[in-house]
Design a protein around this motif. Structure first.
Motif, PDB file in Angstrom:
ATOM      1  N   VAL A   1       0.870  -1.184   0.000  1.00 44.82           N
ATOM      2  CA  VAL A   1       0.000   0.000   0.000  1.00 44.82           C
ATOM      3  C   VAL A   1       0.902   1.228   0.000  1.00 44.82           C
ATOM      4  N   LEU A   2       0.684   2.110  -0.950  1.00 40.49           N
ATOM      5  CA  LEU A   2       1.543   3.277  -1.124  1.00 40.49           C
ATOM      6  C   LEU A   2       0.825   4.541  -0.651  1.00 40.49           C
ATOM      7  N   VAL A   3       1.285   5.084   0.458  1.00 42.45           N
ATOM      8  CA  VAL A   3       0.713   6.308   1.026  1.00 42.45           C
ATOM      9  C   VAL A   3       1.788   7.382   0.949  1.00 42.45           C
ATOM     10  N   ASP A   4       1.684   8.248  -0.020  1.00 41.96           N
ATOM     11  CA  ASP A   4       2.732   9.231  -0.286  1.00 41.96           C
ATOM     12  C   ASP A   4       2.599  10.442   0.632  1.00 41.96           C
ATOM     13  N   LEU A   5       2.536  10.164   1.941  1.00 36.99           N
ATOM     14  CA  LEU A   5       2.434  11.189   2.976  1.00 36.99           C
ATOM     15  C   LEU A   5       3.342  10.804   4.137  1.00 36.99           C
TER      16      LEU A   5
ATOM     17  N   PHE B   1       5.153   4.700   3.659  1.00 41.59           N
ATOM     18  CA  PHE B   1       4.935   6.104   3.979  1.00 41.59           C
ATOM     19  C   PHE B   1       6.202   6.884   3.656  1.00 41.59           C
ATOM     20  N   LEU B   2       6.110   8.201   3.679  1.00 43.90           N
ATOM     21  CA  LEU B   2       7.293   9.040   3.642  1.00 43.90           C
ATOM     22  C   LEU B   2       7.829   9.214   5.060  1.00 43.90           C
ATOM     23  N   GLY B   3       9.143   9.371   5.171  1.00 39.52           N
ATOM     24  CA  GLY B   3       9.751   9.560   6.483  1.00 39.52           C
ATOM     25  C   GLY B   3      11.008  10.399   6.381  1.00 39.52           C
ATOM     26  N   GLN B   4      11.565  10.780   7.529  1.00 34.64           N
ATOM     27  CA  GLN B   4      12.783  11.573   7.567  1.00 34.64           C
ATOM     28  C   GLN B   4      14.015  10.731   7.264  1.00 34.64           C
ATOM     29  N   LYS B   5      13.883   9.410   7.403  1.00 35.62           N
ATOM     30  CA  LYS B   5      14.957   8.492   7.060  1.00 35.62           C
ATOM     31  C   LYS B   5      14.347   7.177   6.588  1.00 35.62           C
ATOM     32  N   ILE B   6      15.170   6.395   5.887  1.00 37.24           N
ATOM     33  CA  ILE B   6      14.692   5.096   5.412  1.00 37.24           C
ATOM     34  C   ILE B   6      14.706   4.124   6.590  1.00 37.24           C
ATOM     35  N   GLU B   7      13.574   3.546   6.883  1.00 39.62           N
ATOM     36  CA  GLU B   7      13.500   2.573   7.969  1.00 39.62           C
ATOM     37  C   GLU B   7      12.289   1.667   7.795  1.00 39.62           C
TER      38      GLU B   7
ATOM     39  N   HIS C   1       2.518  16.954   3.853  1.00 41.59           N
ATOM     40  CA  HIS C   1       3.652  17.005   2.940  1.00 41.59           C
ATOM     41  C   HIS C   1       3.772  15.718   2.142  1.00 41.59           C
ATOM     42  N   THR C   2       4.136  15.867   0.862  1.00 42.41           N
ATOM     43  CA  THR C   2       4.219  14.730  -0.036  1.00 42.41           C
ATOM     44  C   THR C   2       5.479  14.849  -0.885  1.00 42.41           C
ATOM     45  N   ASP C   3       5.576  14.004  -1.894  1.00 40.28           N
ATOM     46  CA  ASP C   3       6.742  13.966  -2.776  1.00 40.28           C
ATOM     47  C   ASP C   3       6.277  14.294  -4.191  1.00 40.28           C
ATOM     48  N   LEU C   4       6.805  15.366  -4.758  1.00 44.00           N
ATOM     49  CA  LEU C   4       6.364  15.835  -6.071  1.00 44.00           C
ATOM     50  C   LEU C   4       7.147  15.205  -7.229  1.00 44.00           C
ATOM     51  N   ALA C   5       8.093  14.322  -6.928  1.00 46.64           N
ATOM     52  CA  ALA C   5       8.890  13.693  -7.989  1.00 46.64           C
ATOM     53  C   ALA C   5       8.009  12.781  -8.844  1.00 46.64           C
ATOM     54  N   TRP C   6       8.507  12.503 -10.060  1.00 49.05           N
ATOM     55  CA  TRP C   6       7.773  11.617 -10.968  1.00 49.05           C
ATOM     56  C   TRP C   6       8.210  10.158 -10.846  1.00 49.05           C
ATOM     57  N   PHE C   7       9.259   9.925 -10.042  1.00 48.96           N
ATOM     58  CA  PHE C   7       9.768   8.560  -9.935  1.00 48.96           C
ATOM     59  C   PHE C   7      10.554   8.434  -8.637  1.00 48.96           C
TER      60      PHE C   7
ATOM     61  N   ALA D   1       4.493  10.777  -6.081  1.00 48.98           N
ATOM     62  CA  ALA D   1       5.686  10.036  -6.512  1.00 48.98           C
ATOM     63  C   ALA D   1       5.534   8.520  -6.414  1.00 48.98           C
ATOM     64  N   PHE D   2       5.022   8.036  -5.283  1.00 55.80           N
ATOM     65  CA  PHE D   2       4.853   6.583  -5.131  1.00 55.80           C
ATOM     66  C   PHE D   2       3.923   6.038  -6.209  1.00 55.80           C
ATOM     67  N   ALA D   3       2.804   6.744  -6.419  1.00 53.25           N
ATOM     68  CA  ALA D   3       1.812   6.280  -7.397  1.00 53.25           C
ATOM     69  C   ALA D   3       2.365   6.328  -8.818  1.00 53.25           C
ATOM     70  N   GLN D   4       3.105   7.382  -9.148  1.00 48.19           N
ATOM     71  CA  GLN D   4       3.690   7.481 -10.487  1.00 48.19           C
ATOM     72  C   GLN D   4       4.712   6.367 -10.718  1.00 48.19           C
ATOM     73  N   THR D   5       5.450   6.013  -9.677  1.00 47.43           N
ATOM     74  CA  THR D   5       6.403   4.903  -9.769  1.00 47.43           C
ATOM     75  C   THR D   5       5.666   3.589  -9.982  1.00 47.43           C
ATOM     76  N   ALA D   6       4.532   3.436  -9.326  1.00 53.75           N
ATOM     77  CA  ALA D   6       3.735   2.213  -9.486  1.00 53.75           C
ATOM     78  C   ALA D   6       3.218   2.075 -10.912  1.00 53.75           C
ATOM     79  N   ILE D   7       2.832   3.186 -11.526  1.00 52.74           N
ATOM     80  CA  ILE D   7       2.365   3.139 -12.914  1.00 52.74           C
ATOM     81  C   ILE D   7       3.481   2.647 -13.832  1.00 52.74           C
ATOM     82  N   ARG D   8       4.672   3.161 -13.649  1.00 45.16           N
ATOM     83  CA  ARG D   8       5.801   2.737 -14.482  1.00 45.16           C
ATOM     84  C   ARG D   8       6.107   1.252 -14.272  1.00 45.16           C
ATOM     85  N   HIS D   9       5.976   0.810 -13.037  1.00 49.27           N
ATOM     86  CA  HIS D   9       6.174  -0.616 -12.750  1.00 49.27           C
ATOM     87  C   HIS D   9       5.103  -1.453 -13.447  1.00 49.27           C
ATOM     88  N   ARG D  10       3.854  -0.995 -13.384  1.00 52.30           N
ATOM     89  CA  ARG D  10       2.720  -1.734 -13.962  1.00 52.30           C
ATOM     90  C   ARG D  10       2.871  -1.897 -15.469  1.00 52.30           C
ATOM     91  N   LYS D  11       3.468  -0.927 -16.143  1.00 55.93           N
ATOM     92  CA  LYS D  11       3.629  -0.995 -17.594  1.00 55.93           C
ATOM     93  C   LYS D  11       4.586  -2.109 -18.013  1.00 55.93           C
TER      94      LYS D  11
END
Length: 380
Positions: free
Chosen positions: A10-14, A47-53, A84-90, A111-121
């Motif tokens: 589940v991708l929650v870009d927040l 989720f988004l976070g201040q560090k990868i964990e 706050h979210t991530d405005l990147a395309w990938f 960003a998470f959702a756009q990455t998922a679309i590229r994966h789905r293709k």
């Protein structure tokens, strides 16, 4: 034969923080429920976070936090936005991890959702989208707010908003982007009747359904009512009706309608106390307006919030931008009478004049009249 659990991302870009809004809280609650399904479901919520964990929530459930590529916190004019979210395309790290899942469930279009679309293709992974926020209405509200923050309410601000119609342009672009995104999904889950009706005009019935909201009836229950505790902890006068609001303290939730309605009641001689649980940029304005007649708690732990729900007298939610706000269900389950806006998704959970009030007006004086009627008729 051993049953293999379905692996779902589940991708929650927040951001997942203590002050996160209902979107994040919704998936935290669903993750709690998923722990009881180890034989059938293996769930990772991103989720988004201040560090990868990674936070293991159970043997079959985990939260995965990734840092944003182009986070909205990087932009001064976006730092006061609601979530706050991530405005990147990938998102490269996410892309490297998506291969392991049977189902990818997106909850926004960033960003998470756009990455998922590229994966789905490139893969056969099932892609699902659920709608949690009225993205179109939020875009309009916050695009106008950002312009006012940058250019002010004077001639220059009016030029961008009224003459150039920038919020209208941005809103139309967001609507096209959302429709384009949903076209890439195998299945779509709506959260309101309005969304369902809109989707029926675009997609075949086989591609969409309804996302039901669950509630923890032990956590949110009238048995937690404790007015002595509320009075002592927050200094609220005994016997005064307490009007509760839970959510972001900003324009998107219509919180000033409650504040001005309460002020109207107080000025007319009706004693009420307003309790606001949440954070936002209108907190100082509300405090200045209502002075000692308001308590602003900020964000609270779920256990404290449950006690507050059960102990207050009326739940006032003037928001007109939510699709299916959990706070309305939580309030009702806790025994509160809710007053909600007709244009909001919370109205689907209230039967007007049966277990609550659905108000069409956006005028504070009308809301004050509704509250006054309930108080004077001793319905609380």
């Amino acid at each position: 034969m051993t049953r293999v659990p379905l692996k779902v991302a589940v991708l929650v870009d927040l951001e997942r923080t203590p002050i996160a809004g209902g979107h994040v809280k919704c998936w935290e609650r669903l993750a709690e429920a998923a722990v009881s399904m180890p034989d059938s479901l293996d769930l990772t919520v991103y989720f988004l976070g201040q560090k990868i964990e990674q936070i293991n929530f159970g043997p079959n459930v985990r939260f995965r936090l990734l840092t944003p590529i182009l986070g909205t916190r990087q932009f001064i004019f976006l730092r006061r936005t609601a979530d706050h979210t991530d405005l990147a395309w990938f998102h490269g790290i996410l892309a490297q991890e998506l291969w392991q899942y049977d189902v990818i469930h997106t909850t926004d279009t960033f960003a998470f959702a756009q990455t998922a679309i590229r994966h789905r293709k490139k893969n056969k992974t099932v892609l699902v989208a659920s709608l949690h926020t009225d993205l179109i209405r939020f875009t309009r509200i916050y695009s106008e707010k950002i312009l006012l923050d940058i250019f002010g309410k004077g001639r220059l601000g009016r030029f961008f908003i009224q003459t150039l119609s920038i919020p209208d342009y941005v809103t139309r672009r967001a609507e096209r982007r959302l429709t384009s995104f949903l076209n890439h999904c195998d299945y779509i889950l709506a959260s309101s009747r309005e969304d369902t009706l809109r989707l029926q005009k675009i997609f075949p019935p086989s591609r969409f359904g309804y996302l039901r909201r669950g509630i923890d009836k032990e956590r949110f229950h009238p048995k937690h009512r404790d007015r002595v505790w509320l009075n002592s902890v927050y200094g609220i006068p005994p016997g005064v009706p307490v009007l509760l609001f839970v959510g972001r303290v900003d324009e998107s939730k219509g919180v000033m309608i409650l504040a001005e309605a309460a002020k109207n009641l107080i000025d007319s001689g009706i004693s009420v106390h307003v309790m606001i649980c949440g954070k936002g940029d209108r907190a100082d304005t509300i405090k200045a307006l209502l002075e000692s007649n308001v308590t602003l708690t900020g964000s609270l732990a779920q256990e404290d919030l449950a006690r507050i729900y059960a102990t207050c007298d009326l739940f006032i939610f003037p928001s007109a931008s939510d699709l299916a706000p959990n706070v309305v269900i939580e309030a009702k389950t806790s025994g509160l009478v809710p007053i909600v806006a007709a244009g909001d998704g919370g109205a689907q959970f209230v039967r007007d004049n049966i277990d609550g009030v659905v108000e069409n007006s956006r005028e504070a004086i009308v809301w004050a009249g509704r509250i006054r009627s309930i108080i004077e008729n001793d319905k609380i």
